[in-house]
Write a protein that holds these residues in place. Structure first.
Motif, PDB file in Angstrom:
ATOM      1  N   SER A   5       0.826  -1.201   0.000  1.00 51.93           N
ATOM      2  CA  SER A   5       0.000   0.000   0.000  1.00 51.93           C
ATOM      3  C   SER A   5       0.861   1.252   0.000  1.00 51.93           C
ATOM      4  O   SER A   5       0.461   2.306  -0.473  1.00 51.93           O
ATOM      5  CB  SER A   5      -0.929   0.001   1.215  1.00 51.93           C
ATOM      6  OG  SER A   5      -0.181   0.125   2.395  1.00 51.93           O
ATOM      7  N   MET A   6       2.089   1.137   0.543  1.00 58.55           N
ATOM      8  CA  MET A   6       3.003   2.273   0.518  1.00 58.55           C
ATOM      9  C   MET A   6       3.436   2.546  -0.910  1.00 58.55           C
ATOM     10  O   MET A   6       3.671   3.657  -1.317  1.00 58.55           O
ATOM     11  CB  MET A   6       4.265   1.954   1.329  1.00 58.55           C
ATOM     12  CG  MET A   6       4.033   1.913   2.798  1.00 58.55           C
ATOM     13  SD  MET A   6       3.650   3.548   3.387  1.00 58.55           S
ATOM     14  CE  MET A   6       2.515   3.158   4.674  1.00 58.55           C
ATOM     15  N   LYS A   7       3.579   1.478  -1.667  1.00 59.49           N
ATOM     16  CA  LYS A   7       4.143   1.613  -2.991  1.00 59.49           C
ATOM     17  C   LYS A   7       3.107   2.091  -3.989  1.00 59.49           C
ATOM     18  O   LYS A   7       3.399   2.873  -4.866  1.00 59.49           O
ATOM     19  CB  LYS A   7       4.681   0.250  -3.429  1.00 59.49           C
ATOM     20  CG  LYS A   7       5.675   0.348  -4.549  1.00 59.49           C
ATOM     21  CD  LYS A   7       6.463  -0.924  -4.662  1.00 59.49           C
ATOM     22  CE  LYS A   7       7.471  -0.784  -5.780  1.00 59.49           C
ATOM     23  NZ  LYS A   7       8.348  -1.892  -5.902  1.00 59.49           N
ATOM     24  N   GLY A   8       1.884   1.582  -3.834  1.00 57.30           N
ATOM     25  CA  GLY A   8       0.979   1.748  -4.952  1.00 57.30           C
ATOM     26  C   GLY A   8      -0.212   2.626  -4.718  1.00 57.30           C
ATOM     27  O   GLY A   8      -1.259   2.162  -4.325  1.00 57.30           O
ATOM     28  N   LEU A  64      -2.125   1.265  -7.674  1.00 59.38           N
ATOM     29  CA  LEU A  64      -2.301  -0.182  -7.834  1.00 59.38           C
ATOM     30  C   LEU A  64      -3.664  -0.607  -7.294  1.00 59.38           C
ATOM     31  O   LEU A  64      -4.243   0.044  -6.432  1.00 59.38           O
ATOM     32  CB  LEU A  64      -1.210  -0.933  -7.065  1.00 59.38           C
ATOM     33  CG  LEU A  64       0.229  -0.686  -7.502  1.00 59.38           C
ATOM     34  CD1 LEU A  64       1.177  -1.543  -6.684  1.00 59.38           C
ATOM     35  CD2 LEU A  64       0.413  -0.985  -8.977  1.00 59.38           C
ATOM     36  N   GLN A  84      -6.311  -3.337  -5.315  1.00 60.67           N
ATOM     37  CA  GLN A  84      -6.225  -4.105  -4.080  1.00 60.67           C
ATOM     38  C   GLN A  84      -5.460  -5.410  -4.305  1.00 60.67           C
ATOM     39  O   GLN A  84      -4.638  -5.823  -3.521  1.00 60.67           O
ATOM     40  CB  GLN A  84      -7.618  -4.463  -3.564  1.00 60.67           C
ATOM     41  CG  GLN A  84      -8.295  -3.454  -2.681  1.00 60.67           C
ATOM     42  CD  GLN A  84      -7.390  -2.739  -1.700  1.00 60.67           C
ATOM     43  OE1 GLN A  84      -6.815  -1.710  -2.017  1.00 60.67           O
ATOM     44  NE2 GLN A  84      -7.250  -3.257  -0.498  1.00 60.67           N
ATOM     45  N   LYS A  85      -5.787  -6.072  -5.431  1.00 65.38           N
ATOM     46  CA  LYS A  85      -5.210  -7.379  -5.712  1.00 65.38           C
ATOM     47  C   LYS A  85      -3.700  -7.250  -5.910  1.00 65.38           C
ATOM     48  O   LYS A  85      -2.924  -8.049  -5.379  1.00 65.38           O
ATOM     49  CB  LYS A  85      -5.875  -7.951  -6.976  1.00 65.38           C
ATOM     50  CG  LYS A  85      -5.423  -9.339  -7.341  1.00 65.38           C
ATOM     51  CD  LYS A  85      -6.252  -9.878  -8.504  1.00 65.38           C
ATOM     52  CE  LYS A  85      -5.411 -10.795  -9.365  1.00 65.38           C
ATOM     53  NZ  LYS A  85      -4.972 -10.196 -10.621  1.00 65.38           N
ATOM     54  N   GLU A  86      -3.312  -6.221  -6.647  1.00 66.67           N
ATOM     55  CA  GLU A  86      -1.880  -6.047  -6.898  1.00 66.67           C
ATOM     56  C   GLU A  86      -1.134  -5.725  -5.602  1.00 66.67           C
ATOM     57  O   GLU A  86      -0.017  -6.186  -5.387  1.00 66.67           O
ATOM     58  CB  GLU A  86      -1.666  -4.933  -7.936  1.00 66.67           C
ATOM     59  CG  GLU A  86      -2.055  -5.361  -9.338  1.00 66.67           C
ATOM     60  CD  GLU A  86      -2.205  -4.192 -10.303  1.00 66.67           C
ATOM     61  OE1 GLU A  86      -1.876  -4.369 -11.484  1.00 66.67           O
ATOM     62  OE2 GLU A  86      -2.652  -3.104  -9.875  1.00 66.67           O
ATOM     63  N   GLU A 111      -0.700  -8.881  -3.724  1.00 70.24           N
ATOM     64  CA  GLU A 111       0.347  -9.696  -4.356  1.00 70.24           C
ATOM     65  C   GLU A 111       1.733  -9.202  -3.967  1.00 70.24           C
ATOM     66  O   GLU A 111       2.639  -9.991  -3.697  1.00 70.24           O
ATOM     67  CB  GLU A 111       0.198  -9.608  -5.873  1.00 70.24           C
ATOM     68  CG  GLU A 111      -0.286 -10.890  -6.525  1.00 70.24           C
ATOM     69  CD  GLU A 111      -0.486 -10.671  -8.011  1.00 70.24           C
ATOM     70  OE1 GLU A 111       0.480 -10.843  -8.771  1.00 70.24           O
ATOM     71  OE2 GLU A 111      -1.612 -10.296  -8.398  1.00 70.24           O
ATOM     72  N   LEU A 112       1.867  -7.870  -3.933  1.00 72.74           N
ATOM     73  CA  LEU A 112       3.159  -7.291  -3.556  1.00 72.74           C
ATOM     74  C   LEU A 112       3.509  -7.634  -2.115  1.00 72.74           C
ATOM     75  O   LEU A 112       4.633  -7.997  -1.796  1.00 72.74           O
ATOM     76  CB  LEU A 112       3.113  -5.770  -3.705  1.00 72.74           C
ATOM     77  CG  LEU A 112       3.448  -5.218  -5.071  1.00 72.74           C
ATOM     78  CD1 LEU A 112       3.500  -3.715  -5.005  1.00 72.74           C
ATOM     79  CD2 LEU A 112       4.789  -5.763  -5.551  1.00 72.74           C
ATOM     80  N   LYS A 128       4.727 -10.986  -2.011  1.00 67.13           N
ATOM     81  CA  LYS A 128       6.061 -11.087  -2.587  1.00 67.13           C
ATOM     82  C   LYS A 128       7.131 -10.658  -1.573  1.00 67.13           C
ATOM     83  O   LYS A 128       8.199 -11.247  -1.495  1.00 67.13           O
ATOM     84  CB  LYS A 128       6.124 -10.197  -3.837  1.00 67.13           C
ATOM     85  CG  LYS A 128       7.477 -10.171  -4.532  1.00 67.13           C
ATOM     86  CD  LYS A 128       7.430  -9.309  -5.778  1.00 67.13           C
ATOM     87  CE  LYS A 128       8.819  -8.820  -6.146  1.00 67.13           C
ATOM     88  NZ  LYS A 128       8.782  -7.732  -7.123  1.00 67.13           N
ATOM     89  N   TYR A 129       6.814  -9.639  -0.792  1.00 71.02           N
ATOM     90  CA  TYR A 129       7.780  -9.154   0.188  1.00 71.02           C
ATOM     91  C   TYR A 129       7.723  -9.935   1.499  1.00 71.02           C
ATOM     92  O   TYR A 129       8.407  -9.582   2.452  1.00 71.02           O
ATOM     93  CB  TYR A 129       7.539  -7.672   0.472  1.00 71.02           C
ATOM     94  CG  TYR A 129       7.828  -6.779  -0.705  1.00 71.02           C
ATOM     95  CD1 TYR A 129       8.960  -6.998  -1.488  1.00 71.02           C
ATOM     96  CD2 TYR A 129       6.991  -5.732  -1.036  1.00 71.02           C
ATOM     97  CE1 TYR A 129       9.224  -6.184  -2.570  1.00 71.02           C
ATOM     98  CE2 TYR A 129       7.257  -4.917  -2.117  1.00 71.02           C
ATOM     99  CZ  TYR A 129       8.382  -5.142  -2.880  1.00 71.02           C
ATOM    100  OH  TYR A 129       8.654  -4.338  -3.934  1.00 71.02           O
ATOM    101  N   LEU A 131      11.908   0.034  -2.530  1.00 70.72           N
ATOM    102  CA  LEU A 131      11.606   1.243  -3.286  1.00 70.72           C
ATOM    103  C   LEU A 131      12.299   1.242  -4.647  1.00 70.72           C
ATOM    104  O   LEU A 131      11.676   1.432  -5.673  1.00 70.72           O
ATOM    105  CB  LEU A 131      12.046   2.451  -2.454  1.00 70.72           C
ATOM    106  CG  LEU A 131      11.417   3.780  -2.821  1.00 70.72           C
ATOM    107  CD1 LEU A 131       9.909   3.694  -2.741  1.00 70.72           C
ATOM    108  CD2 LEU A 131      11.933   4.872  -1.904  1.00 70.72           C
TER     109      LEU A 131
END
Lengths: 351, 525
Positions: free
Chosen positions: A59-62, A65, A67-69, A72-73, A76-77, A104
Motif C-alpha cells: 500500500s506504501m508503494k501503490g 495499484l 487491491q489485488k496487486e 500480491e506485492l 512477494k515481500y 523502493l
C-alpha cells in the motif's frame, strides 16, 4: 569524575590482567564476537518497529495499484508471514552476507549503502575533526584561567552547543548563509574519483574551483553536526586538564623552568587525554544520530538521509540494513577507542 | 602566551570558516553555460523502468528518455505520430496495425523495430512473461490487448478483445507505461534497467546519483530532431522554500512544484518567469456513501450546494487554478460544458436537508491530508474554508488530519466520513477520471466514496468499448450529470501547473497532461 587518576577504572581488564588470553588479537576477536547479540537485538527492534507502523509495503508503494496487486506485492515481500518468521529469515540471510533488496528502488541494499556511506563518513569525520580541534582549544583556554572571562565565555558556548538541537542550528546556518547550499557539490559539477570522499576526490582532480565548491558545501553541515561533540569535548577537556594541572608532576615541570605551553600541552593535556578520547568515541554515536537530522536538513546524500527515506517509505530491508551498518560502525568505533588507550598512555599497554 | 596562541588558532579557524561561507563566486562554468539545463523538483526519481514507475518525478525523466508509438502534440491532447509513423484499425476496432518509423535506434545502438514493440507489450500484458511482475502499473489500460505480432520488421499488429474506442486506445498508448523498451538491455539485466534506462528518446541517460542528480545528455541522432541542450540535469530539492532559493540564486534554470505564494514572488521578479497551465487534475471532497446520513444523496447534495469553490481557488490557490465544474478538467473529451457554474445555493441546501429529515446541527468529521498535494497546496486551509461554508447550512464539521503515507490506505478502506482528495490523470480520457474515481468496480480502490451506482458503472464500462465518439460522449455526459445529482464526490478545483524559470530559458512549454519534455528548450544569454 573523569579525573585522570581514575583512568584505570575505565580501561578494559585485558590491558591489566596477566594471563594467556592477553594480547590485542584475542581481545579484538572477543569484542567482535560480543557484538553479534547486539546486532541481533538491533535487527529485532527494527523489524518490530516497522511492524507497528500502520500500512503495508504494497500500500506504501501503490497509490495507483489495485487491491489485488497490493496484496500480491505484500505476499512477494513476505509481509503476510508471521513476525518471528520474517525476523528469523532476515537474520539467516544477513548471516550469509545478503542484506536483501530494497523495496523502493529494487536494488541490493548493500549497493545502496556502499554508495551512501562515503558521504556520511566524510561529514562525520569532518565534524569530528572540527569538534576535536575547537573543543580541545576551548577546553584548554578555559582550564588555564579557570573562572576567568574566557572560561565563562567558552563554557557558555559549550552549553548553547549542547542544548541546541542540531536540525535547528542547521536551519539557522542555512538562513544565515549568503548562498543557498544543499547536497555535496554544485548541481552542474560532478566529482569523480576512487574514494567517494569528495574532499579527497576533488583534490585529486586538481581543479581548485571544484575543491573549493566541495569545501563550501561541507562547511555548514559539518559545523552544525560538530556542535554535538564539541560541547562535550570542551567541558571534559576543561575538567580533566584542570585536575591534571594540580598534579605534582606539573609543579615539577614548572619548577624545572619549562615554558608554560610545554607544561600545559605536554605534561598536562597528554595526561588528561584518556577520558577525552573515551568521550569522543562515545560521541560518535551521537554524531551518527545527529547525522540523520543534519543530512535531512542539508539534503546530504548519506546514510542518515537514507534511514529517513527508508523509514518514511516503510522500506524495511533498507531500514534494517542501514541501522545494522550504523550499529556495526558504532561498535567498531568503540573498539578503536579501547585500543587507542595503549597509544595514549603507555602504562596500560599490554606487554 | 599560550592563551594568545590558542586564541589565534581558534580565530583563524573561525575566519576561514566565515570565508568559506561568505564568498559567493558562481563557478565560471555555471555562469556562462548555455547548454546545460538544471531542473529542480521536489523529490528524486524512484525507478526509471517505465511500467514500474509510479511517481511523477520518475515519469518526468522517462518522458525524455523514452518514446511511445504515438504521442500527444506539443501543446494539446491531439494524438500525433511518434515511433509509429501511421496506423490503421479494422472497422470492428479489434485489429490495429502500426507502421514504425525507419532507422530508429535505441541509445545502445540496437534497432527499435517491431520485435521491440512486441516485447514491450508482452511484458506489460502477459502475466506469464518472465519480466512481468505485479508492481507494473497501469496494466488495466492495456488489458484488452490479447496478442501483439510483428508482421515484418516495421509493422506490428495488435489484437484487442474487447474492442476499445480508438481515441481511448491511442491515448492509453501515449501513457509513459507504454513507452517502447530496449529488449536487449532489459533482458540482459532486468534489475539494472530501472537505474540505467535505455530508450529511443531525445535524451540519453547518463548518470544517476541518488538524492543528488540525474544527468541526461542530448541524443544527437534523435529521429524527430536533436534537442537544443547538450545536458539536462534533474535535481531533487525537497523543501519548496529551499528550491525557490536555489532558483533565485541562479543555481537552477527552472523548477517544478511552485507553491502559489512562491508563484507570486517569481512572477514579480525580473529575470524570472512564471509558466502556468491548467493541470490535468481535480481536487474534490468525497463523502463516504456507506455511512449515515451521507448515504442519502440529498444530504450530500445539500453539502455540495453549501460550498463555494471559487473561494478555495482565490484563498488557497491564490488564483492559480480554476473552479471545477466536473470531475475532470475542461480540455478532456466529453467534458460536460452544460454543467452549471458551481456557486453556493444555501437556501436550496437547507431545504434538501429538511427533506432528508436530518436534525441540525449535523455533525461531520472532515479528514484532510497533512501534506500539500498538487491539487490542494494548502489542504488544511482548504478544509477550513469548507468547514466555514458547511456551517452556513447547519453542518458542523470537525477537522481530522492524517499524514499522506497513511492517507491512501485509510481512505480506500472507507475509514472516514468526508475527506479531501484528488486525482492527477494518467491520460486525457474521461475513463481515467470518471470510471477510476466513481466506478463501482473501484470501490476499495480509487473510488474512495464507495459510491456503488450500477448505472454509472455500466455507462463507464460501456464507454470503454463504445467505438462511436458521439455515443461515447453522450455516455460520459450522462455520467457527469448523474454524479452532480448524487454528489458522492464534489469537484472543487483544477490547480494550475506552475513552473518557475529564469528568463534565459526559451522554448519551455507546459503540456496539459503534465508531461515535462525538454527537447525544444534552449538557453539564451
Amino acid at each position: 569524575m573523569f579525573a585522570s587518576r581514575n583512568c584505570v577504572a575505565i580501561v578494559p581488564s585485558w590491558f591489566r590482567s596477566p594471563g594467556k588470553r592477553t594480547g590485542v588479537l584475542p581481545f579484538v576477536l572477543r569484542r567482535l564476537r560480543s557484538t553479534i547479540p547486539v546486532l541481533l537485538g538491533v535487527a529485532f527492534c527494527v523489524v518490530l518497529a516497522t511492524k507497528l507502523i500502520p500500512g503495508t509495503p504494497g500500500s506504501m508503494k501503490g497509490e495507483k495499484l489495485s487491491q489485488k496487486e497490493i496484496a500480491e506485492l505484500d505476499r512477494k515481500y513476505g509481509w503476510d508471514r508471521p513476525f518471528l518468521e520474517q525476523y528469523v529469515s532476515y537474520c539467516a540471510r544477513v548471516a550469509r552476507g545478503d542484506l536483501g533488496e530494497c523495496w523502493l528502488h529494487e536494488r541490493p541494499v548493500a549497493t545502496e549503502l556502499r554508495e551512501r556511506f562515503p558521504a556520511t563518513a566524510e561529514l562525520t569525520l569532518a565534524a569530528m575533526a572540527i569538534a576535536m580541534l575547537a573543543g580541545t582549544c576551548l577546553g584548554v583556554l578555559a582550564a588555564v584561567k579557570p573562572r576567568g572571562i574566557v572560561d565563562y565565555a567558552t563554557m557558555t558556548i559549550a552549553l548553547v552547543g549542547v542544548s541546541m538541537p542540531v536540525f535547528w542550528l542547521g536551519i539557522l546556518l542555512q538562513i544565515a548563509s549568503p548562498e543557498p547550499l544543499v547536497e555535496r557539490v554544485d548541481f552542474r559539477l560532478s566529482v569523480e574519483g576512487p574514494t567517494g570522499f569528495f574532499l579527497v576526490d576533488s583534490a585529486l582532480s586538481r581543479d581548485p574551483a571544484l575543491f573549493w565548491d566541495v569545501v563550501k558545501h561541507l562547511a555548514l553541515p559539518a559545523v552544525a553536526l560538530a556542535t554535538i561533540p564539541l560541547a562535550t569535548i570542551a567541558r571534559l577537556t576543561r575538567a580533566s586538564l584542570m585536575e591534571a594541572l594540580e598534579q605534582d608532576y606539573v609543579r615539577t615541570a614548572r619548577a624545572k623552568g619549562l615554558r608554560e605551553s610545554v607544561v600545559v600541552l605536554k605534561h598536562g593535556l597528554r595526561n588528561a587525554l584518556i577520558p577525552i578520547v573515551t568521550a569522543t568515541g562515545l560521541q560518535l554515536a551521537a554524531l551518527l544520530g545527529g547525522a540523520v537530522l543534519t543530512e535531512t536538513v542539508f539534503q546530504w546524500p548519506g546514510i542518515g538521509s537514507y534511514i529517513f527515506e527508508a523509514a518514511t517509505s516503510k522500506d524495511l530491508p533498507a531500514l534494517q540494513g542501514a541501522v545494522l551498518v550504523v550499529a556495526v560502525v558504532f561498535t567498531l568505533a568503540n573498539l578503536v577507542v579501547d585500543l587507542s588507550y595503549g597509544v595514549i598512555d603507555p602504562r596500560v599497554r599490554p606487554t | 602566551m599560550l592563551l594568545r596562541k590558542l586564541g589565534a588558532v581558534l580565530a583563524l579557524a573561525a575566519l576561514s570558516f566565515a570565508a568559506v561561507v561568505e564568498t559567493r563566486p558562481l563557478p565560471a562554468s555555471a555562469a556562462e553555460d548555455t547548454t546545460t539545463f538544471v531542473f529542480g523538483r521536489g523529490s528524486d526519481s524512484i525507478i526509471l523502468d517505465p511500467p514500474k514507475a509510479e511517481d511523477g518525478e520518475s515519469v518526468a525523466v522517462i518522458d525524455n528518455v523514452f518514446d511511445g508509438l504515438v504521442r500527444y502534440a506539443d501543446d494539446s491532447t491531439e494524438i500525433e505520430p511518434c515511433l509509429a509513423e501511421k496506423w490503421e484499425h479494422s472497422p470492428d476496432g479489434k485489429t490495429w496495425t502500426f507502421h514504425l518509423a525507419k532507422d530508429v535506434k535505441f541509445h545502445d545502438g540496437s534497432p527499435c523495430d517491431a520485435q521491440a514493440v512486441v516485447f514491450t507489450f508482452e511484458r506489460l500484458t502477459q502475466e506469464k512473461h518472465p519480466l512481468h511482475s505485479p508492481d507494473l502499473v497501469n496494466t488495466n489500460l492495456y488489458s484488452s490487448i490479447k496478442k501483439v505480432t510483428a508482421k515484418d520488421a516495421l509493422t506490428v499488429e495488435f489484437q484487442l478483445e474487447p474492442a476499445v474506442p480508438p481515441t481511448l486506445f491511442l491515448s492509453n498508448l501515449t501513457v509513459y507505461t507504454a513507452r517502447i523498451l530496449c529488449p536487449g538491455a532489459l533482458q540482459a539485466n532486468p534489475k539494472e534497467y530501472g537505474e540505467k534506462p535505455i530508450g529511443t528518446g531525445p535524451f540519453v541517460f547518463k548518470k544517476l546519483e541518488r538524492k543528488q542528480k540525474i544527468i541526461l545528455e542530448a541524443n544527437k541522432n534523435y529521429f524527430r530532431g536533436a534537442p537544443r541542450l547538450s545536458r539536462l540535469i534533474f535535481v531533487p530539492i525537497e523543501e519548496n522554500e529551499a528550491r525557490l532559493k536555489q532558483l533565485l540564486a541562479g543555481k537552477l534554470d527552472a523548477m517544478d512544484g511552485v507553491s502559489p505564494t512562491a508563484a507570486k514572488e517569481i512572477g514579480e521578479r525580473k529575470d524570472f518567469a512564471l509558466l502556468r497551465q491548467t493541470g490535468m487534475n481535480v481536487g474534490y471532497l468525497a463523502f463516504n456513501c456507506e455511512k449515515k446520513p451521507w448515504s442519502d444523496a440529498r444530504v450530500r447534495r445539500a453539502a455540495a450546494l453549501a460550498l463555494d469553490p471559487a473561494r478555495i481557488v482565490s484563498l488557497n490557490l491564490q488564483g492559480m487554478g480554476t473552479v471545477a465544474k466536473n470531475l475532470m478538467p475542461p480540455f478532456i473529451f466529453a467534458w460536460d460544458k452544460d454543467a452549471p457554474d458551481p456557486a453556493p445555493r444555501r437556501d436550496e441546501a437547507k431545504k434538501l436537508l429538511e427533506q432528508a429529515g436530518v436534525s441540525l446541527p449535523l455533525k461531520l468529521e472532515l479528514l484532510h491530508m497533512a501534506n500539500p498535494r498538487p491539487y490542494f497546496p494548502e489542504p488544511k486551509q482548504t478544509a477550513l474554508v469548507i468547514q466555514d461554508d458547511l456551517k452556513k447550512v447547519g453542518i458542523e464539521a470537525t477537522l481530522a488530519v492524517m499524514d499522506w503515507k497513511q492517507y491512501i490506505p485509510k481512505t480506500r478502506a472507507g475509514e472516514f466520513e468526508a475527506c479531501l482528495l484528488g486525482w492527477t490523470g494518467d491520460t486525457a480520457d474521461p475513463d481515467n477520471f470518471l470510471y477510476i474515481l466513481a466506478g463501482k468496480d473501484n470501490v476499495n480502490g480509487t473510488n474512495v466514496s464507495r459510491y456503488a451506482d450500477e448505472s454509472v458503472n455500466k455507462a463507464c464500462v460501456a464507454g470503454q468499448s463504445e467505438l462511436d465518439d458521439a455515443k461515447r460522449r453522450a455516455l460520459y455526459v450522462d455520467v457527469q450529470r448523474k454524479l452532480r445529482e448524487d454528489a458522492p464526490l464534489v469537484p472543487l478545483v483544477h490547480a494550475d501547473q506552475l513552473v518557475g524559470a529564469r528568463s534565459r530559458v526559451k522554448g519551455l512549454k507546459l503540456h496539459p497532461t503534465g508531461r515535462r519534455e525538454f527537447r525544444l528548450v534552449s538557453l539564451n544569454d
